[in-house]
Design a protein around this motif. Structure first.
Motif, PDB file in Angstrom:
ATOM      1  N   UNK A  83       0.849  -1.184   0.000  1.00 30.57           N
ATOM      2  CA  UNK A  83       0.000   0.000   0.000  1.00 30.57           C
ATOM      3  C   UNK A  83       0.885   1.235   0.000  1.00 30.57           C
ATOM      4  N   UNK A  84       0.296   2.320  -0.476  1.00 26.72           N
ATOM      5  CA  UNK A  84       0.979   3.605  -0.460  1.00 26.72           C
ATOM      6  C   UNK A  84       0.074   4.576   0.283  1.00 26.72           C
ATOM      7  N   UNK A  85       0.621   5.238   1.283  1.00 30.52           N
ATOM      8  CA  UNK A  85      -0.125   6.253   2.019  1.00 30.52           C
ATOM      9  C   UNK A  85       0.501   7.610   1.758  1.00 30.52           C
ATOM     10  N   UNK A  86      -0.354   8.549   1.374  1.00 27.22           N
ATOM     11  CA  UNK A  86       0.083   9.920   1.152  1.00 27.22           C
ATOM     12  C   UNK A  86      -0.650  10.783   2.164  1.00 27.22           C
ATOM     13  N   UNK A  87       0.113  11.410   3.062  1.00 27.66           N
ATOM     14  CA  UNK A  87      -0.455  12.274   4.093  1.00 27.66           C
ATOM     15  C   UNK A  87      -0.137  13.706   3.704  1.00 27.66           C
ATOM     16  N   UNK A  88      -1.156  14.567   3.759  1.00 25.05           N
ATOM     17  CA  UNK A  88      -0.963  15.956   3.343  1.00 25.05           C
ATOM     18  C   UNK A  88      -1.788  16.900   4.197  1.00 25.05           C
ATOM     19  N   UNK A  89      -1.382  18.150   4.201  1.00 28.85           N
ATOM     20  CA  UNK A  89      -2.086  19.211   4.929  1.00 28.85           C
ATOM     21  C   UNK A  89      -2.988  19.969   3.966  1.00 28.85           C
ATOM     22  N   UNK A  90      -4.241  20.042   4.284  1.00 27.61           N
ATOM     23  CA  UNK A  90      -5.192  20.823   3.512  1.00 27.61           C
ATOM     24  C   UNK A  90      -5.316  22.169   4.220  1.00 27.61           C
ATOM     25  N   UNK A  91      -4.799  23.209   3.587  1.00 25.95           N
ATOM     26  CA  UNK A  91      -4.734  24.532   4.215  1.00 25.95           C
ATOM     27  C   UNK A  91      -5.902  25.426   3.842  1.00 25.95           C
ATOM     28  N   UNK A  92      -6.628  25.099   2.770  1.00 26.93           N
ATOM     29  CA  UNK A  92      -7.732  25.926   2.291  1.00 26.93           C
ATOM     30  C   UNK A  92      -8.896  25.003   1.951  1.00 26.93           C
ATOM     31  N   UNK A  93      -9.946  25.042   2.754  1.00 24.88           N
ATOM     32  CA  UNK A  93     -11.105  24.176   2.567  1.00 24.88           C
ATOM     33  C   UNK A  93     -11.866  24.425   1.289  1.00 24.88           C
ATOM     34  N   UNK A  94     -11.593  25.522   0.610  1.00 26.37           N
ATOM     35  CA  UNK A  94     -12.274  25.841  -0.651  1.00 26.37           C
ATOM     36  C   UNK A  94     -11.456  25.430  -1.875  1.00 26.37           C
ATOM     37  N   UNK A  95     -10.181  25.120  -1.693  1.00 27.51           N
ATOM     38  CA  UNK A  95      -9.293  24.803  -2.818  1.00 27.51           C
ATOM     39  C   UNK A  95      -9.494  23.365  -3.284  1.00 27.51           C
ATOM     40  N   UNK A  96      -9.034  23.085  -4.490  1.00 29.47           N
ATOM     41  CA  UNK A  96      -9.036  21.731  -5.032  1.00 29.47           C
ATOM     42  C   UNK A  96      -7.664  21.103  -4.775  1.00 29.47           C
ATOM     43  N   UNK A  97      -7.643  19.902  -4.243  1.00 25.31           N
ATOM     44  CA  UNK A  97      -6.410  19.178  -3.957  1.00 25.31           C
ATOM     45  C   UNK A  97      -6.413  17.895  -4.783  1.00 25.31           C
ATOM     46  N   UNK A  98      -5.463  17.796  -5.703  1.00 25.17           N
ATOM     47  CA  UNK A  98      -5.338  16.618  -6.556  1.00 25.17           C
ATOM     48  C   UNK A  98      -4.093  15.869  -6.115  1.00 25.17           C
ATOM     49  N   UNK A  99      -4.250  14.582  -5.797  1.00 21.84           N
ATOM     50  CA  UNK A  99      -3.160  13.766  -5.266  1.00 21.84           C
ATOM     51  C   UNK A  99      -2.879  12.620  -6.244  1.00 21.84           C
ATOM     52  N   UNK A 100      -1.992  12.850  -7.214  1.00 22.78           N
ATOM     53  CA  UNK A 100      -1.653  11.797  -8.178  1.00 22.78           C
ATOM     54  C   UNK A 100      -0.619  10.826  -7.611  1.00 22.78           C
ATOM     55  N   UNK A 101      -0.633   9.619  -8.162  1.00 22.38           N
ATOM     56  CA  UNK A 101       0.343   8.604  -7.783  1.00 22.38           C
ATOM     57  C   UNK A 101       0.903   7.979  -9.054  1.00 22.38           C
ATOM     58  N   UNK A 102       2.216   7.999  -9.197  1.00 19.88           N
ATOM     59  CA  UNK A 102       2.909   7.282 -10.265  1.00 19.88           C
ATOM     60  C   UNK A 102       3.428   5.999  -9.635  1.00 19.88           C
ATOM     61  N   UNK A 103       3.035   4.874 -10.196  1.00 27.66           N
ATOM     62  CA  UNK A 103       3.208   3.598  -9.527  1.00 27.66           C
ATOM     63  C   UNK A 103       3.952   2.602 -10.414  1.00 27.66           C
ATOM     64  N   UNK A 104       4.822   1.814  -9.799  1.00 22.81           N
ATOM     65  CA  UNK A 104       5.427   0.649 -10.449  1.00 22.81           C
ATOM     66  C   UNK A 104       5.576  -0.415  -9.364  1.00 22.81           C
ATOM     67  N   UNK A 105       5.885  -1.643  -9.725  1.00 21.95           N
ATOM     68  CA  UNK A 105       5.957  -2.697  -8.710  1.00 21.95           C
ATOM     69  C   UNK A 105       6.984  -2.433  -7.597  1.00 21.95           C
ATOM     70  N   UNK A 106       8.031  -1.628  -7.885  1.00 17.45           N
ATOM     71  CA  UNK A 106       9.082  -1.455  -6.898  1.00 17.45           C
ATOM     72  C   UNK A 106       9.404  -0.002  -6.585  1.00 17.45           C
ATOM     73  N   UNK A 107       8.521   0.904  -6.997  1.00 22.89           N
ATOM     74  CA  UNK A 107       8.723   2.325  -6.719  1.00 22.89           C
ATOM     75  C   UNK A 107       7.413   3.075  -6.889  1.00 22.89           C
ATOM     76  N   UNK A 108       7.366   4.272  -6.284  1.00 21.60           N
ATOM     77  CA  UNK A 108       6.226   5.163  -6.503  1.00 21.60           C
ATOM     78  C   UNK A 108       6.668   6.598  -6.240  1.00 21.60           C
TER      79      UNK A 108
END
Length: 114
Positions: A83-108
């Motif tokens: 699994x991959x977990x991405x933890x982030x701070x949302x500083x503006x409740x009105x903004x759009x936050x896009x969290x992309x992931x580039x994935x391979x079997x041995x890296x991300x």
């Protein structure tokens, strides 16, 4: 959900150069010292979760968890990161936050998209 989601994601399989369809994804919010699941989704044929998370989100810390084991198992492929977990701070409740992931079997890798 009627409006645009403030939190979205996109998963690309860097090993194949294709969108990663069928990846289970969970969004959680940290309240106090506990994580609370807000939404669960699965990436579509384009590897996207476009309606993910509530329309109104308070500022704070969030976690997106990608079940990479399920994705690679569906391909009959072993992977190092279950699994991959991405933890982030949302500083503006009105903004759009896009969290992309580039994935391979041995890296991300990940970044804040738009």
């Amino acid at each position: 959900m009627s409006g645009r989601s403030h939190i979205t994601s996109h998963v690309l399989d860097a090993a194949t150069g294709q969108p990663a369809a069928g990846v289970p994804v969970t969004l959680a919010h940290l309240a106090g010292d506990e994580w609370h699941v807000l939404a669960e989704a699965v990436t579509d044929a384009d590897g996207r979760v476009s309606q993910f998370g509530p329309e109104i989100v308070p500022v704070g810390r969030y976690r997106v968890t990608f079940d990479t084991h399920a994705y690679f198992a569906s391909l009959g492929q072993a992977a190092f990161y279950p699994e991959v977990q991405v933890v982030f701070e949302l500083a503006d409740g009105e903004a759009h936050y896009h969290v992309p992931l580039l994935l391979s079997p041995f890296a991300y890798s990940t970044y804040r998209g738009s």
